[in-house]
Design a protein around this motif. Structure first.
Motif, short mmCIF file in Angstrom:
data_model
loop_
_atom_site.label_atom_id
_atom_site.label_comp_id
_atom_site.label_asym_id
_atom_site.label_seq_id
_atom_site.Cartn_x
_atom_site.Cartn_y
_atom_site.Cartn_z
N PRO A 184 -8.60 -0.55 8.76
CA PRO A 184 -8.50 -1.90 8.16
C PRO A 184 -8.02 -1.86 6.71
O PRO A 184 -7.26 -2.72 6.27
CB PRO A 184 -9.94 -2.42 8.25
N LEU A 185 -8.46 -0.84 5.96
CA LEU A 185 -8.04 -0.72 4.57
C LEU A 185 -6.57 -0.34 4.47
O LEU A 185 -5.86 -0.77 3.55
CB LEU A 185 -8.91 0.32 3.87
N PHE A 186 -6.08 0.48 5.42
CA PHE A 186 -4.68 0.88 5.41
C PHE A 186 -3.75 -0.33 5.59
O PHE A 186 -2.64 -0.35 5.04
CB PHE A 186 -4.40 1.89 6.52
N LEU A 187 -4.19 -1.31 6.36
CA LEU A 187 -3.36 -2.50 6.55
C LEU A 187 -3.11 -3.20 5.22
O LEU A 187 -2.01 -3.70 4.97
CB LEU A 187 -4.05 -3.46 7.53
N ILE A 188 -4.12 -3.24 4.35
CA ILE A 188 -3.98 -3.89 3.04
C ILE A 188 -3.21 -2.99 2.08
O ILE A 188 -2.35 -3.45 1.34
CB ILE A 188 -5.36 -4.23 2.46
N THR A 189 -3.52 -1.69 2.09
CA THR A 189 -2.87 -0.79 1.15
C THR A 189 -1.37 -0.66 1.42
O THR A 189 -0.58 -0.46 0.50
CB THR A 189 -3.51 0.60 1.20
N ARG A 190 -0.96 -0.80 2.69
CA ARG A 190 0.47 -0.76 2.99
C ARG A 190 1.17 -2.01 2.45
O ARG A 190 2.31 -1.93 2.00
CB ARG A 190 0.70 -0.62 4.50
N ILE A 191 0.48 -3.15 2.49
CA ILE A 191 1.07 -4.38 1.95
C ILE A 191 1.28 -4.25 0.44
O ILE A 191 2.32 -4.65 -0.09
CB ILE A 191 0.17 -5.59 2.27
N PHE A 192 0.31 -3.66 -0.23
CA PHE A 192 0.42 -3.47 -1.68
C PHE A 192 1.17 -2.19 -2.06
O PHE A 192 1.26 -1.86 -3.25
CB PHE A 192 -0.98 -3.43 -2.30
#
Length: 412
Positions: A16-24
């Motif tokens: 779940p955190l990777f989904l956000i970190t890839r966006i940023f």
């Protein structure tokens, strides 16, 4: 290089955190399972996304500074100075984080590969349960962060109804930078807790091993005498001189290797997050000083001048903003302190095993080597070698915030 399906296990807690970190553009985690001919393309896409975010943050920083410097907000001079410093630090922290992570984009993947290799050495049968439990914690963190951002936008819109367009135009870039900095802290905290779980399991293995060796030595060195009333166990008269079996020696060597790998992983973590966390600490301190002082200042003015409810809402919003920004950092410091304490507690388990009267000389020799290794490899999470993230530092940090608030109160 293409990894096997078991490699996917290490990504379960952080998906779940990777989904956000890839966006940023903080990670390019999709390259873990990419083939060699696809990796260059992924790297190029990540660098392009990093460039877009840096350009957006630079524009947002200058626009936000302009709005608060020449806009309709009438703040005291000391608040204006602290506000501009806070804006510059928040955006600068995001830009530095993006540059650092893009330059060392392989470091994060190397950290996860280290943890995966450690899991293979440990052979922990319950690791999937630990992964799923960690993932639930990550999901709760991200949901909380999303709710906080939406609440912040809602309160901002109600606090500045008359000038909502310039206010929101300057606040949305700041919220994005604010969110990126918090996501970086959450990455650090969750990786640290993943290391903590592995340290705890390593020392559980050490305790089980020492108990098993004690029982084997006890059974081989104690004698019994048969009488009419049954077997009488004779007391143990000295340490065992039984040599280590091959599997026992290999087990101790595996424990030493595990600790070396874990120590190397901790050093990689501190190196990867050092500069971004240093910038984040500065931004958190300035933000907390500014928000808490401004909140008290506006409440005082509202009481003195009998102003409306809007001023009280704005004051509560500022205090809420500061608390939310500092809370993930406090949790990070606590996580780092707990992990370091658990890692360095291994010496106690080893000394307890050495002090046992049933431990053989060969086992003591190997345990003393492991004990010396743990003393030489003391685990701590430092920030660029300047200070260590632990509870004493947290007390100093909180004390510094209140000290600067008092200084701002005394300034006319």
């Amino acid at each position: 290089m293409e990894f096997s399906s078991t490699t996917e296990e290490i990504f379960i807690p952080l998906k779940p955190l990777f989904l956000i970190t890839r966006i940023f553009a903080l990670t390019n985690a999709q390259s873990f399972n990419a083939k060699d001919n696809e990796e260059n393309k992924i790297q190029f896409q990540n660098f392009a996304l990093v460039g877009l975010w840096i350009a957006a943050f630079l524009v947002g920083m200058f626009y936000t500074v302009y709005v608060f410097s020449y806009g309709i907000h009438s703040f005291p001079n000391k608040v204006n100075v602290a506000l501009i410093a806070d804006i510059l630090l928040i955006f600068s922290t995001s830009i530095v984080t993006l540059v650092k992570f893009s330059v060392n984009s392989r470091n994060f993947s190397d950290i996860l590969r280290k943890l995966r290799n450690i899991d293979w050495l440990i052979k922990c049968e319950s690791r999937m349960e630990i992964y799923k439990e960690t993932r639930r914690g990550v999901v709760i963190q991200l949901v909380t962060l999303s709710l906080v951002i939406f609440l912040s936008i809602f309160v901002e819109a109600n606090a500045y109804v008359e000038d909502i367009l310039p206010s929101m135009g300057s606040h949305i870039p700041e919220l994005l930078s604010y969110s990126l900095n918090i996501i970086t802290v959450l990455m650090y905290a969750n990786i640290t807790r993943m290391a903590k779980y592995r340290y705890m399991h390593i020392f559980e293995l050490l305790q089980k091993y020492c108990k098993a060796v004690d029982m084997k030595t006890f059974n081989k060195t104690n004698r019994s005498e048969s009488t009419s009333r049954g077997d009488i166990e004779l007391p143990f008269m000295g340490r065992s001189s039984i040599h280590l079996f091959q599997d026992q020696s290999k087990h101790l060597q595996t424990l030493r290797l595990l600790y070396i790998e874990m120590y190397d992983t901790v050093q990689m973590i501190t190196s990867h997050f050092g500069v971004p966390i240093l910038c984040h600490i500065l931004s958190v301190m300035v933000t907390c000083v500014l928000m808490f002082y401004s909140s008290f200042h506006f409440i005082h003015d509202a009481v003195s001048n009998s102003e409306g409810v809007t001023t009280y809402i704005a004051s509560c919003y500022l205090m809420f903003y500061g608390i939310v920004y500092v809370t993930p950092f406090v949790w990070l410091v606590i996580s780092c302190d707990e992990t370091a304490q658990d890692a360095n507690r291994g010496v106690i388990h080893i000394q307890r095993a050495i002090a046992s009267p049933y431990t053989g000389h060969d086992v003591i020799t190997e345990l003393e080597k492991l004990s010396n290794q743990l003393k030489d490899m003391k685990v701590e999470f430092s920030v660029c070698g300047l200070f260590v993230l632990n509870l004493p530092f947290l007390c100093t940090f909180v004390g510094g915030i209140f000290t600067y608030i008092i200084i701002m109160v005394q300034l006319n």
